[in-house]
Design a protein around this motif. Structure first.
Motif, mmCIF file in Angstrom:
data_model
loop_
_atom_site.group_PDB
_atom_site.id
_atom_site.type_symbol
_atom_site.label_atom_id
_atom_site.label_comp_id
_atom_site.label_asym_id
_atom_site.label_seq_id
_atom_site.Cartn_x
_atom_site.Cartn_y
_atom_site.Cartn_z
ATOM 1 N N SER A 72 17.487 -0.402 57.680
ATOM 2 C CA SER A 72 17.938 0.388 56.844
ATOM 3 C C SER A 72 18.599 -0.403 55.762
ATOM 4 C CB SER A 72 19.055 1.244 57.361
ATOM 5 O OG SER A 72 18.381 1.979 58.442
ATOM 6 N N TYR A 74 20.269 -1.141 51.928
ATOM 7 C CA TYR A 74 20.928 -0.154 50.838
ATOM 8 C C TYR A 74 20.991 -1.382 49.625
ATOM 9 C CZ TYR A 74 23.917 2.397 47.412
ATOM 10 O OH TYR A 74 24.331 2.949 46.304
ATOM 11 N N HIS A 81 23.755 3.640 40.403
ATOM 12 C CA HIS A 81 23.579 3.712 41.989
ATOM 13 C C HIS A 81 22.671 2.846 42.652
ATOM 14 C CE1 HIS A 81 20.125 6.372 42.040
ATOM 15 N NE2 HIS A 81 20.573 7.146 41.087
ATOM 16 N N GLY A 82 22.924 2.765 43.695
ATOM 17 C CA GLY A 82 21.820 1.727 44.647
ATOM 18 C C GLY A 82 20.707 2.658 44.987
ATOM 19 N N TYR A 84 18.320 3.548 48.657
ATOM 20 C CA TYR A 84 18.150 3.331 49.912
ATOM 21 C C TYR A 84 16.749 3.244 50.277
ATOM 22 C CZ TYR A 84 17.906 4.551 54.952
ATOM 23 O OH TYR A 84 17.564 4.476 56.323
ATOM 24 N N SER A 164 13.089 9.146 52.056
ATOM 25 C CA SER A 164 14.322 9.064 51.248
ATOM 26 C C SER A 164 13.666 9.171 49.719
ATOM 27 C CB SER A 164 14.838 7.639 51.618
ATOM 28 O OG SER A 164 14.083 6.647 51.208
ATOM 29 N N GLU A 175 18.414 10.015 53.860
ATOM 30 C CA GLU A 175 17.643 9.907 54.671
ATOM 31 C C GLU A 175 17.030 11.229 55.556
ATOM 32 O OE1 GLU A 175 16.187 6.434 57.092
ATOM 33 O OE2 GLU A 175 17.212 7.619 58.666
#
Length: 187
Positions: A72, A74, A81-82, A84, A164, A175
């Motif tokens: 996972s 990020y 924003h990031g 995922y 996602s 997710e």
């Protein structure tokens, strides 16, 4: 940079470690001032620098005959924003890495079959989670041509597909896991 990945003599560990190291190397290159100057000079473009971060968490699932590794990830690459993502690696007990096509009997129709099963799974998910509505992106994220790109993990009774924003879901959805039982696609 924070990363977790398995070590030891377990099926698929070397491939997972290589994948993590490649992700980290790519991020480090972006933060290398000398490399940025070189890129800027070659392409004659303005390259700005920004804070980046990468967080990689490791988990796994297994059935009697399959082992799935999950990373996972990020990543914060300078936007608001990031993003995922999930990357998965599935192996049989002999150590062979498997694709989705390797797990089905009918190789001619599996993309169409999984597309249909995933649409049904999303509708069930929406029924159970009243605050979600993926109708506007459902056809896009379950299109037959992209089925092989969706990360999945094996469990004792089926496959869990991981969706996602990288697969087209709205950013706030996080997710979403859609499980398809083996008995649904083994015939």
């Amino acid at each position: 940079i924070n990363s977790e990945y398995p070590i030891g003599d377990v099926v698929g560990v070397l491939e997972v470690e290589k994948f993590v190291r490649t992700k980290v190397d790519k991020l480090l290159c972006v933060n290398d001032e000398e490399k940025l100057t070189e890129i800027q000079a070659k392409k004659k473009v303005d390259v700005s620098t920004y804070e980046c971060s990468l967080d990689i968490k490791y988990s796994y699932t297994h059935s009697k005959k399959l082992l799935s590794h999950k990373l996972s990830v990020y990543g914060m690459y300078g936007g608001v924003h990031g993003i995922y993502t999930a990357d998965t690696f599935t192996y049989d007990t002999n150590g062979n890495q498997l694709t989705l096509a390797d797990l089905v009997i009918n190789k001619e129709t599996y993309k169409k079959d999984f597309s249909s099963l995933l649409k049904t799974g999303f509708k069930k998910y929406q029924d159970e989670n009243k605050d979600t509505n993926f109708d506007s992106v459902l056809d896009e994220i379950t299109v037959e041509g992209t089925i092989d790109t969706v990360p999945y993990m094996a469990t004792n009774d089926g496959l869990v597909f991981l969706f996602s924003e990288i697969n087209g879901l709205p950013f706030g959805a996080g997710e979403v896991e859609i499980k398809i039982l083996f008995m649904k696609f083994s015939s």
